[in-house]
Design an enzyme around this catalytic site. Structure first.
Site, short mmCIF file in Angstrom:
data_model
loop_
_atom_site.label_atom_id
_atom_site.label_comp_id
_atom_site.label_asym_id
_atom_site.label_seq_id
_atom_site.Cartn_x
_atom_site.Cartn_y
_atom_site.Cartn_z
N VAL A 95 -2.51 6.21 -16.05
CA VAL A 95 -4.15 6.33 -16.36
C VAL A 95 -4.00 4.91 -15.88
O VAL A 95 -5.24 4.36 -14.91
CB VAL A 95 -4.35 5.63 -18.01
CG1 VAL A 95 -5.64 4.93 -18.20
CG2 VAL A 95 -5.45 6.92 -18.52
N ASP A 118 -24.13 18.27 25.10
CA ASP A 118 -23.63 17.30 24.24
C ASP A 118 -22.73 17.80 23.18
O ASP A 118 -22.00 17.38 22.53
CB ASP A 118 -24.32 16.32 24.01
CG ASP A 118 -24.47 15.22 24.73
OD1 ASP A 118 -24.24 14.54 26.35
OD2 ASP A 118 -25.95 14.68 25.18
N GLU A 133 -8.89 4.83 -10.92
CA GLU A 133 -10.28 6.05 -11.43
C GLU A 133 -11.54 5.98 -10.67
O GLU A 133 -12.64 6.96 -10.56
CB GLU A 133 -10.36 6.64 -12.85
CG GLU A 133 -11.29 5.77 -13.94
CD GLU A 133 -9.88 4.51 -14.32
OE1 GLU A 133 -10.65 4.09 -14.95
OE2 GLU A 133 -9.06 4.92 -13.71
N ASP A 169 -24.18 8.89 26.76
CA ASP A 169 -24.95 10.09 28.20
C ASP A 169 -25.75 8.89 28.69
O ASP A 169 -26.09 7.17 27.87
CB ASP A 169 -25.73 11.14 27.63
CG ASP A 169 -27.18 11.07 26.26
OD1 ASP A 169 -26.60 9.98 25.96
OD2 ASP A 169 -27.39 11.64 26.17
N GLU A 229 -2.01 -3.91 -13.67
CA GLU A 229 -1.21 -2.74 -14.75
C GLU A 229 -0.50 -2.31 -14.81
O GLU A 229 0.89 -2.29 -16.00
CB GLU A 229 -2.62 -2.18 -14.83
CG GLU A 229 -3.81 -3.07 -15.56
CD GLU A 229 -4.94 -2.09 -15.68
OE1 GLU A 229 -5.47 -0.79 -15.13
OE2 GLU A 229 -6.10 -2.16 -16.29
N THR A 253 -14.27 -4.71 -17.07
CA THR A 253 -13.89 -5.10 -15.09
C THR A 253 -14.63 -4.34 -13.67
O THR A 253 -15.26 -4.57 -12.66
CB THR A 253 -12.67 -5.75 -15.04
OG1 THR A 253 -11.59 -4.05 -15.06
CG2 THR A 253 -12.35 -6.65 -16.11
N ASP A 254 -13.11 -3.05 -13.58
CA ASP A 254 -13.96 -2.28 -12.65
C ASP A 254 -15.63 -1.84 -12.45
O ASP A 254 -16.54 -1.94 -11.30
CB ASP A 254 -12.46 -1.69 -12.16
CG ASP A 254 -10.98 -2.17 -12.14
OD1 ASP A 254 -11.40 -3.39 -12.25
OD2 ASP A 254 -10.16 -0.72 -12.07
N ASN A 258 -10.93 -0.58 -17.45
CA ASN A 258 -11.83 -0.79 -16.14
C ASN A 258 -12.96 -0.28 -15.92
O ASN A 258 -13.58 -0.42 -15.07
CB ASN A 258 -10.75 1.21 -15.77
CG ASN A 258 -9.56 0.60 -15.46
OD1 ASN A 258 -9.01 -0.06 -14.95
ND2 ASN A 258 -8.76 1.87 -15.79
#
Length: 846
Positions: A280, A579, A285, A327, A643, A671-672, A668
């Site tokens: 983990v 193109d 994640e 172009d 971690e 914070t994350d 996570n």
């Protein structure tokens, strides 16, 4: 029935026999039979179902790692952990799915709302049918303004001009005639006896025999190259490589530490808990959803800069682009002719002749006549009101001129407009006037301008070919550069982005435009020269080339591939079917909003405003987005590494588990989970267009970033384990030490979030900028603090901790100050090293 292979090299009689038709066209029964055999005259487009778009969101190695983590959590009956991971996976997939579906819907809105119709000759009678019903053997009846529905060989033509820019890139009208015959291997722009699907009739009338429809047309053959897979974006490549390496590293670490823990005599449950905690902690994640969110917000911002994103990873490709292959027509230039210069022997006579010898009406007409109308302004309507037209000699391609007779009161005069070479034999000007005209004409022609002469005659207006003419002046036409393009090119090159112009125009015209927009007098490479070069020689030639002229679709495709082999990240702009191969092969294909549907469906982005200036501005936005991705990658990976180090060192030191798997997931979240989403809103750091590009393989994971990442993770691990070990050694209960470690790691990540907002300078250097570069980060930290307080004081038993006392918080504060000073000190060291390396003439970092 086999379709003819080179109808431009065959006579009409041969084609009638080959296609089994007559000058009266097909009958209804035969047309219906051929429609069933050849199919409808439409191009098929690859479409993906909504189910495919959703499932495709899971095709990432890092997502697969998370799926494995969720399965393990379910197997160990850690239901809460498994549900959290699964929810993150589904939310990430839904967000990516929504953005791609929304982009596809927006693109569909740009497509034509009505279906084209065309006149055909069926059994000797004109019929008005949908374009999809045209079949080989049909005879088309075309006139000014019609869109050609299929490839067809001209049977009759009268003063015919076609616009083939969508296919060849040629900005000037193409003269067409039924009388010509060409070699079987003649290139597209030399087939003057052939009309192509998707092009339009600018002037004149024609009857043409259809020899190819739908997938057999030139447009379809070019568009077919769009079925190949486009290159992955630099971010996608970097993340796939990182994910694979992460999977290998995590497997190795877990196997090693699991074995070590087992040999230490720990129980199976304890070892399994250790392994799950390590898994983990090792997997960020939140990374997939954060990347998707940053790209989605970037796409939203780009929409305000007139750019519609079809493929989310392409948002980052903008910031990584090292070369733009653009172009000319419609992107660098306005895409329409305008008067560039005039030379008048009789200014009043020149303006009068330009007004009355003109077929424009209600803003319709060929590009030359419309350019003259714009140049004349109100004089155009005034002149035609005062000088009534009494006779008209339409443009004759053989004579290369047109003429009108206009009446003023009782006086009638002949007004002529055409090529200077066509009017010169009729001229009765004085020798010195002719010398001046000749000198001016030659200079204009050498500058790549389209030059027309204008003359007036009092005699023989019934037969203008033999009329004595007084040439009153010359007018030169050009497709002018768009306003702001020169400045955009200069800014791009200052940012280290090279620009190459690829056009179907002739080399002289391309060279003139290149000089006008500041692309210099570099070598001009032509399509025929490219065909004579092998891949190695082509790559060497491209190193010295800024302009590619007379380029065919296969040339553009080959050029892009050669540039990519050299390591360039290539952005290609285009609007025509010609193109499509380059748009698909490029790292970033950018189509124009008013371009062909084939171009838009092949591109990863669509620009509403056809302007190179918009593209360069979008690259600026792309660089800001790429910087924010780099910052959030550092933040999330340093979190995971910290971690991993904390748990790994604890196992090797035979210590109890310093972080529980549930705590890691909670870390996570507070914070994350609360901070990483705000990275998408981080403002530009410095002027991103005033710095060189990072090397392609170090755009996100270079040495400087990795060293800083390891330093912060190590500092966090040392201080966190230090407080954990100290509290255990002085007799505090395990729960107390676990609480201190848990709280320290949470606080360290908030510090990390603040420091990560700026990469080029420390936090304490320009503090005002540090706290305002992303105001949303404070909201994220504030939300995280509230959640952490709830966890510690509201439901501590859920996280195996106790409510922290003042003593515990004091230890945590000391550890956090140590982490901040170590991280900030490292950044000051980086800052001073960069300052010493700066060129004094360019100024030091500020």
């Amino acid at each position: 029935m086999e379709l003819p292979k080179s109808p431009w090299a065959d006579t009409s009689g041969t084609l009638f026999n080959a296609l089994k038709t007559t000058e009266e066209g097909l009958n209804a029964a035969e047309a219906e039979k051929r429609l069933k055999h050849f199919g409808q005259n439409t191009l098929t487009e690859e479409e993906h179902s909504r189910f495919y778009l959703f499932i495709h969101q899971f095709a990432s190695p890092i997502v697969i790692i998370l799926i494995i983590a969720a399965i393990i959590s379910f197997a160990m009956e850690h239901t809460k952990d498994a549900i959290i991971i699964t929810a993150i996976l589904i939310l990430n997939a839904l967000l990516g799915f929504y953005q791609e579906l929304k982009a596809e819907t927006s693109i569909r809105a740009l497509q034509r709302l009505t279906e084209g119709h065309v006149r055909v000759l069926r059994n000797g009678i004109e019929a008005f049918i949908p374009s999809r019903g045209v079949v080989p053997g049909d005879i088309l009846i075309l006139s000014e303004g019609d869109i050609v529905p299929a490839d067809a060989r001209l049977l009759e033509s009268h003063a015919l001009q076609a616009d083939e820019a969508i296919l060849t890139g040629e900005s000037l009208p193409c003269e067409k005639t039924a009388d010509a015959l060409h070699d079987p291997d003649a290139p597209l722009f030399d087939r003057t006896n052939t009309l192509f699907s998707g092009t339009s009739i600018l002037r004149g009338k024609a009857a043409a025999l259809v020899y190819a429809t739908a997938e057999s047309t030139e447009i379809a053959q070019i568009a077919r190259s769009a079925q190949q897979s486009s290159p992955q974006s630099p971010l996608t490549k970097a993340m796939r490589l990182f994910s694979k390496r992460l999977l290998i590293a995590v497997t190795a670490i877990i196997a090693f530490l699991g074995t070590a823990a087992y040999l230490q005599g720990r129980g199976v449950d304890e070892v399994a808990t250790f392994m799950l905690a390590q898994l983990v902690s090792a997997v960020p994640e939140g990374l997939p959803i954060v990347i998707t969110l940053i790209l989605a917000i970037g796409a939203y911002r780009l929409s305000h800069h007139k750019i519609l994103v079809r493929h989310l990873p392409s948002v980052e490709s903008l910031g990584s682009a090292t070369l733009i292959a653009t172009d000319k027509t419609g992107t660098i230039t306005e895409g329409v002719l305008s008067v560039k210069e005039e030379m008048a022997l009789d200014e009043a006579g020149l303006r009068l002749c330009a007004a009355v010898c003109n077929d424009a009406h209600n803003h319709h007409g060929d590009s030359v006549d419309l350019a003259l109308v714009k140049w004349l302004g109100k004089d155009f309507e005034t002149a035609n009101t005062l000088h009534e037209r009494v006779f008209y000699h339409p443009f004759d391609p053989a004579l290369r001129m047109m003429a009108t007779v206009n009446k003023t009161g009782t006086e009638e005069k002949l007004y002529l407009k055409g090529a200077y070479e066509a009017l010169l034999p009729l001229a009765i000007n004085l020798p010195q006037e002719l010398q001046r005209l000749q000198t001016t004409h030659d200079r204009m022609a050498l500058e790549g301008l389209r030059v027309l002469a204008f003359g007036i005659s009092d005699h023989h207006w019934e037969d203008p070919e033999h009329a004595p003419v007084v040439i009153v002046g010359l007018i030169a036409f050009a497709d002018r550069p768009k306003e702001g393009v020169a400045e955009a090119i200069a800014l791009a090159e200052k940012a280290g982005i090279r620009i190459i112009m690829i056009t179907g125009d002739n080399p002289i015209t391309a060279g003139v435009i290149a000089r006008e927009v500041g692309m210099g007098d570099g070598r001009i490479l032509t399509g025929s020269e490219i065909e004579a070069l092998d891949d190695t020689a082509l790559l060497a030639a491209l190193h010295r080339t800024r302009i590619i002229a007379r380029a065919m679709p296969e040339h553009k495709y080959r050029i892009i591939q050669a540039l990519q082999r050299r390591g360039e990240i290539v952005a290609v702009t285009g609007d025509g079917v010609n193109d499509v191969p380059a748009l698909k092969a490029a790292d970033l294909g950018i189509a124009m909003g008013n371009g062909s549907e084939a171009a838009k469906s092949s591109a990863k982005m669509v620009i509403v405003d056809n302007n190179l200036e918009v593209i360069v501005d979008a690259i600026r936005q792309g660089r800001v987005i790429a910087d924010n991705l780099r910052k959030v990658l550092f933040y999330l990976l340093s979190t995971s590494l910290a971690e991993i180090l904390i748990i790994s060192v604890a196992i090797l030191m035979a210590l109890p588990l310093p972080l529980h798997p549930t705590q890691i997931l909670w870390i996570n979240i507070v914070t994350d989970g609360t901070c990483d989403k705000t990275f998408a809103l981080c403002q530009e750091e410095g002027n991103v267009m005033h710095r060189p590009l990072r090397p392609r393989n170090r755009q996100f994971f270079d040495r400087a970033m990795l060293l800083r990442l390891v330093w912060f993770a190590t500092a966090t691990a040392v201080m966190s384990l230090g407080i954990f070990f100290y509290l255990l050694s002085v007799g505090h209960p395990y729960e107390t030490a676990l609480t201190a470690t848990f709280t320290t790691v949470v606080g360290a990540q908030w510090i990390n979030a603040l420091l990560s907002q700026k990469e080029s300078e420390p936090f304490l250097k320009n503090i005002r900028k540090s706290i305002t570069i992303n105001p949303w980060i404070w909201a994220g930290i504030g939300a995280g603090m509230i959640l952490q307080a709830v966890a510690l004081y509201g439901i501590p038993e859920w996280f195996h901790v106790i409510p922290p006392t003042a003593e515990i918080l004091g230890h945590v504060f000391i550890a956090l100050m140590g982490i901040f000073l170590l991280a900030e000190g490292y950044k000051w060291g980086e800052y001073y090293r960069k300052s010493r390396q700066d060129d004094p003439k360019k100024g030091k970092l500020s």
